[in-house]
Design a protein around this motif. Structure first.
Motif, short mmCIF file in Angstrom:
data_model
loop_
_atom_site.label_atom_id
_atom_site.label_comp_id
_atom_site.label_asym_id
_atom_site.label_seq_id
_atom_site.Cartn_x
_atom_site.Cartn_y
_atom_site.Cartn_z
N ARG A 46 -20.52 6.77 -29.69
CA ARG A 46 -19.67 7.66 -30.49
C ARG A 46 -20.34 9.03 -30.55
O ARG A 46 -21.34 9.20 -31.25
CB ARG A 46 -19.46 7.08 -31.88
N VAL A 47 -19.79 9.98 -29.84
CA VAL A 47 -20.48 11.24 -29.63
C VAL A 47 -20.54 12.09 -30.89
O VAL A 47 -21.48 12.88 -31.06
CB VAL A 47 -19.85 12.04 -28.48
N GLY A 48 -19.56 11.95 -31.79
CA GLY A 48 -19.56 12.72 -33.02
C GLY A 48 -19.72 14.21 -32.74
O GLY A 48 -19.10 14.75 -31.82
N VAL B 43 -27.26 16.18 -23.27
CA VAL B 43 -26.61 16.13 -24.58
C VAL B 43 -27.64 16.22 -25.68
O VAL B 43 -28.66 15.52 -25.65
CB VAL B 43 -25.80 14.83 -24.74
N VAL B 44 -27.37 17.07 -26.66
CA VAL B 44 -28.17 17.14 -27.88
C VAL B 44 -27.41 16.46 -29.00
O VAL B 44 -26.24 16.76 -29.25
CB VAL B 44 -28.49 18.60 -28.26
N ASP B 45 -28.08 15.55 -29.69
CA ASP B 45 -27.47 14.76 -30.76
C ASP B 45 -28.20 15.04 -32.06
O ASP B 45 -29.31 14.54 -32.27
CB ASP B 45 -27.56 13.27 -30.40
N PRO B 46 -27.60 15.84 -32.95
CA PRO B 46 -28.26 16.13 -34.23
C PRO B 46 -28.46 14.92 -35.13
O PRO B 46 -29.22 15.00 -36.09
CB PRO B 46 -27.32 17.15 -34.89
N SER B 47 -27.78 13.80 -34.85
CA SER B 47 -27.94 12.60 -35.67
C SER B 47 -29.24 11.86 -35.38
O SER B 47 -29.58 10.92 -36.10
CB SER B 47 -26.76 11.64 -35.45
N GLY B 48 -29.94 12.25 -34.34
CA GLY B 48 -31.20 11.61 -34.01
C GLY B 48 -31.12 10.52 -32.97
O GLY B 48 -32.12 9.84 -32.72
N GLY B 49 -29.95 10.34 -32.35
CA GLY B 49 -29.82 9.36 -31.28
C GLY B 49 -28.67 8.39 -31.42
O GLY B 49 -28.42 7.60 -30.51
N LEU B 50 -27.96 8.44 -32.55
CA LEU B 50 -26.88 7.48 -32.77
C LEU B 50 -25.79 7.60 -31.71
O LEU B 50 -25.18 6.61 -31.33
CB LEU B 50 -26.29 7.67 -34.16
N GLY C 2 -30.90 13.97 -24.48
CA GLY C 2 -30.93 13.06 -23.35
C GLY C 2 -29.71 13.23 -22.48
O GLY C 2 -29.17 14.33 -22.34
N TRP C 3 -29.28 12.11 -21.91
CA TRP C 3 -28.28 12.15 -20.86
C TRP C 3 -27.19 11.12 -21.06
O TRP C 3 -27.46 9.95 -21.32
CB TRP C 3 -28.95 11.89 -19.50
N PHE C 4 -25.96 11.58 -20.98
CA PHE C 4 -24.79 10.73 -20.80
C PHE C 4 -24.35 10.81 -19.35
O PHE C 4 -24.66 11.79 -18.66
CB PHE C 4 -23.64 11.17 -21.70
N ARG C 5 -23.60 9.82 -18.92
CA ARG C 5 -22.99 9.91 -17.60
C ARG C 5 -21.55 9.42 -17.67
O ARG C 5 -21.18 8.60 -18.50
CB ARG C 5 -23.77 9.13 -16.55
N GLN C 6 -20.74 9.97 -16.77
CA GLN C 6 -19.33 9.64 -16.70
C GLN C 6 -18.92 9.49 -15.25
O GLN C 6 -19.11 10.42 -14.46
CB GLN C 6 -18.49 10.72 -17.37
N ALA C 7 -18.37 8.35 -14.92
CA ALA C 7 -17.84 8.10 -13.59
C ALA C 7 -16.36 7.76 -13.70
O ALA C 7 -15.94 7.14 -14.69
CB ALA C 7 -18.60 6.97 -12.91
N PRO C 8 -15.57 8.12 -12.71
CA PRO C 8 -14.14 7.78 -12.74
C PRO C 8 -13.93 6.28 -12.90
O PRO C 8 -14.55 5.47 -12.21
CB PRO C 8 -13.63 8.27 -11.39
N GLY C 9 -13.06 5.91 -13.83
CA GLY C 9 -12.73 4.52 -14.05
C GLY C 9 -13.74 3.75 -14.88
O GLY C 9 -13.56 2.55 -15.09
N LYS C 10 -14.78 4.42 -15.33
CA LYS C 10 -15.80 3.76 -16.14
C LYS C 10 -15.91 4.41 -17.52
O LYS C 10 -15.55 5.57 -17.70
CB LYS C 10 -17.17 3.83 -15.46
N GLU C 11 -16.41 3.64 -18.47
CA GLU C 11 -16.65 4.17 -19.79
C GLU C 11 -17.81 5.15 -19.77
O GLU C 11 -18.77 5.00 -19.01
CB GLU C 11 -16.96 3.04 -20.78
N ARG C 12 -17.71 6.16 -20.60
CA ARG C 12 -18.82 7.07 -20.82
C ARG C 12 -20.02 6.28 -21.33
O ARG C 12 -19.88 5.41 -22.19
CB ARG C 12 -18.40 8.15 -21.83
N GLU C 13 -21.19 6.57 -20.81
CA GLU C 13 -22.37 5.79 -21.12
C GLU C 13 -23.53 6.68 -21.53
O GLU C 13 -23.87 7.64 -20.82
CB GLU C 13 -22.77 4.95 -19.90
N GLY C 14 -24.14 6.35 -22.65
CA GLY C 14 -25.37 7.00 -23.05
C GLY C 14 -26.53 6.42 -22.25
O GLY C 14 -26.91 5.26 -22.47
#
Length: 126
Positions: A110-112, A97-104, A35-47
């Motif tokens: 927590r990107v792990g 982003v690919v997450d081998p944990s299945g979506g956690l 899926g998709w994460f996004r990152q904007a200046p001054g903001k927390e990384r968001e799934g």
């Protein structure tokens, strides 16, 4: 090696739409989510959103629920994010982003051990 190539970003007026694409290759995890994460200046990384390879279940952050839709084309190994009713606060770099944990990673932030593309810029003007 894992390869994730995003496309579809750009500049759009508030209220408009964009569709992001992610071409994925080089992996075969047992129960992964993509899926998709996004990152904007001054903001927390968001799934933002993800879809499970196991059963096709989906996740959406509250901030995009009802406006964004994730889908996949297994034959093409491609995942899409249809973004509608875009708002200026959606402005960010969007990463596939690919997450081998299945979506956690998406649910917890927590990107792990995850795999990331280069990102594509989405800018929504007021």
């Amino acid at each position: 090696e894992v390869q994730l190539v995003e496309s579809g970003g750009g500049l759009v007026q508030a209220g408009g739409s964009l569709r992001l694409s992610c071409a994925a290759s080089g992996f075969s995890f047992a129960n992964y989510a993509i899926g998709w994460f996004r990152q904007a200046p001054g903001k927390e990384r968001e799934g933002v959103s993800c879809i499970s390879d196991n059963d096709g279940s989906t996740y959406y952050a509250d901030s995009v629920k009802g406006r964004f839709t994730i889908s996949s084309d297994n034959a093409k190994n491609t995942v899409y994010l249809q973004m509608s009713s875009l708002k200026p606060e959606d402005t960010a770099v969007y990463y596939c982003v690919v997450d081998p944990s299945g979506g956690l990673a998406f649910l917890t932030g927590r990107v792990g051990v995850t795999y990331w593309g280069q990102g594509t810029q989405v800018t929504v003007s007021s």
